[in-house]
Design a protein around this motif. Sequence first.
Motif, PDB file in Angstrom:
ATOM      1  N   ASP A 211       0.836  -1.202   0.000  1.00  0.00           N
ATOM      2  CA  ASP A 211       0.000   0.000   0.000  1.00  0.00           C
ATOM      3  C   ASP A 211       0.865   1.244   0.000  1.00  0.00           C
ATOM      4  O   ASP A 211       2.092   1.165   0.018  1.00  0.00           O
ATOM      5  N   GLY A 225      -4.392   6.394   6.373  1.00  0.00           N
ATOM      6  CA  GLY A 225      -4.768   4.988   6.510  1.00  0.00           C
ATOM      7  C   GLY A 225      -4.346   4.181   5.285  1.00  0.00           C
ATOM      8  O   GLY A 225      -4.338   2.953   5.314  1.00  0.00           O
ATOM      9  N   ARG A 286      -7.036  -8.089  11.315  1.00  0.00           N
ATOM     10  CA  ARG A 286      -8.145  -7.831  10.390  1.00  0.00           C
ATOM     11  C   ARG A 286      -7.546  -7.669   9.008  1.00  0.00           C
ATOM     12  O   ARG A 286      -6.326  -7.645   8.869  1.00  0.00           O
ATOM     13  N   ASP A 289      -7.043  -2.105   4.935  1.00  0.00           N
ATOM     14  CA  ASP A 289      -7.904  -1.207   4.173  1.00  0.00           C
ATOM     15  C   ASP A 289      -6.997  -0.119   3.615  1.00  0.00           C
ATOM     16  O   ASP A 289      -6.469   0.669   4.396  1.00  0.00           O
ATOM     17  N   GLU A 291      -6.012  -2.740   1.369  1.00  0.00           N
ATOM     18  CA  GLU A 291      -5.466  -3.978   0.794  1.00  0.00           C
ATOM     19  C   GLU A 291      -6.560  -5.000   0.475  1.00  0.00           C
ATOM     20  O   GLU A 291      -6.459  -5.739  -0.506  1.00  0.00           O
TER      21      GLU A 291
HETATM   22  N1  GLY Z   1      -3.636  -0.024   5.023  1.00  0.00           N
HETATM   23  C1  GLY Z   1      -3.105  -0.242   6.309  1.00  0.00           C
HETATM   24  C2  GLY Z   1      -4.007  -0.872   7.271  1.00  0.00           C
HETATM   25  O1  GLY Z   1      -5.089  -1.317   6.976  1.00  0.00           O
HETATM   26  O2  GLY Z   1      -3.609  -0.968   8.438  1.00  0.00           O
END
Ligand code: GLY
Length: 427
Positions: A211, A225, A286, A289, A291
């Motif tokens: 990411d 994020g 988890r 996000d 990804e």
């Molecule tokens: N994209 C990084 C996370 O979900 O922690």
Amino acid sequence: MKVLLIGSGGREHALAWAIAASPMLTALYAAPGNAGIADEAEIAPIDPADHPAVVAFCRDKAIDLIVVGPEAPLAAGLSDELTATGFAVFGPSKAAAQLESSKIFTKTLCAEAGVPTAAFATFTDPDAAKAYVRDQGAPIVVKADGLAAGKGVVVASTVDEAEDAIDAVAAGTFDGDGGEILIEEAMEGEEVSVFALCDGQCALFFGSAQDHKRAFDGDTGPNTGGMGAYSPAPVLTDALRDQVMAEIIQPTLDTMAARGTPYRGVLYAGLMITEAGPKLIEYNVRFGDPECQVLMPRLKDDLLLLLKATADGLLSNMSVRWREAWALTVVVASQGYPGAYDKGVSIDGLEKIDALGDVTVFHAGTKRDGDQIVANGGRVLNVTALGNTVQEAQHRAYNAVDTLDWRGGFCRRDIGWRAVERETKGQ
Ligand code: GLY
Ligand code: AMP
């Protein structure tokens, strides 16, 4: 199968989209959801933080599986309460979620399990931490313990910078709880995210991704994020993948089980591929996000079947197949993100993207306002494309982004640059 999905981000829209494709699904509910999730699921009128209300809803609807998207409900023990009432849950217990909620928990576990990670020391006294930093020298990494939503980590290139970071942790500037200070060796290499479905004993590799955490092009600007991602991660060769599963994921699972806190759910390992091999930076409990948004379009198998098998401890006979394609997602965010931004601005052009036919838009911070979709968060849309090459996926995603009519939004224009560079060089 009746499913309740907890969460409201792009990650949960991607999960809802993949779950909705399962022939095993009879009903999908989501709480709190968003405007995109509402196309795939019925929004359940419950607050996920109200655990008794979640349990009552699951009883009322005879839910067969609860899928928990974000970390906060897991750290708050939602999985434990549902499991104790007899429900099948995808997402770890509160004790197992400490792999994300406490960095010091994870470092201690790594030491016990023999998992390669950066050398570290912990302190409660800032002066002792500073003395250690002066002794070690820079670069060095300073972290606050606890869930810090991507903050609470400073990779300091000088001792002065490290000392300032220690003061910030001690003063509670970061959201970490307890004021404990973690000092780590700075590792060098390429970062990669590896996902594994874990049923308590058995782990199944569940894809890789990379990411882009910085807000602006060229990996500059403040941390976010995540502004985009692609999958698979070219740095993760098959040999490295096997090494990660054998030397990092499986020993973690074995140690969690031996401690009486088996890990069930998806384990997301943030890794550094160093000259000495893969090393753990951190765990998340988890999906990533954004990804998740690049894993789901590549998944050939039935997600619901895999999530249920994970919850039921039945992964040992399962396998996973992936499309031989690249997936790339571009996050479109509200102007100002990750700082302050406006809400309620309408987003036009989504139907034009649908008409393109080769792109999927996962909603993150969106809301329906009459017949309009409006921005309701920092990260708003994840424009996601598949391609036979990473450049093709990138081209399709940006082509779709450019059909949007939303002046309140911005995105990075270079998502996937590292993989594109490799592809161009033919590596
Ligand atoms: N994209 C990084 C996370 O979900 O922690
Ligand atoms: P974390 O919140 O632990 O994922 O850390 C955020 C980012 O800081 C990671 O994605 C890395 O880029 C960087 N980082 C964290 N720990 C280290 C380390 N020990 N060495 C080098 N970089 C690190």
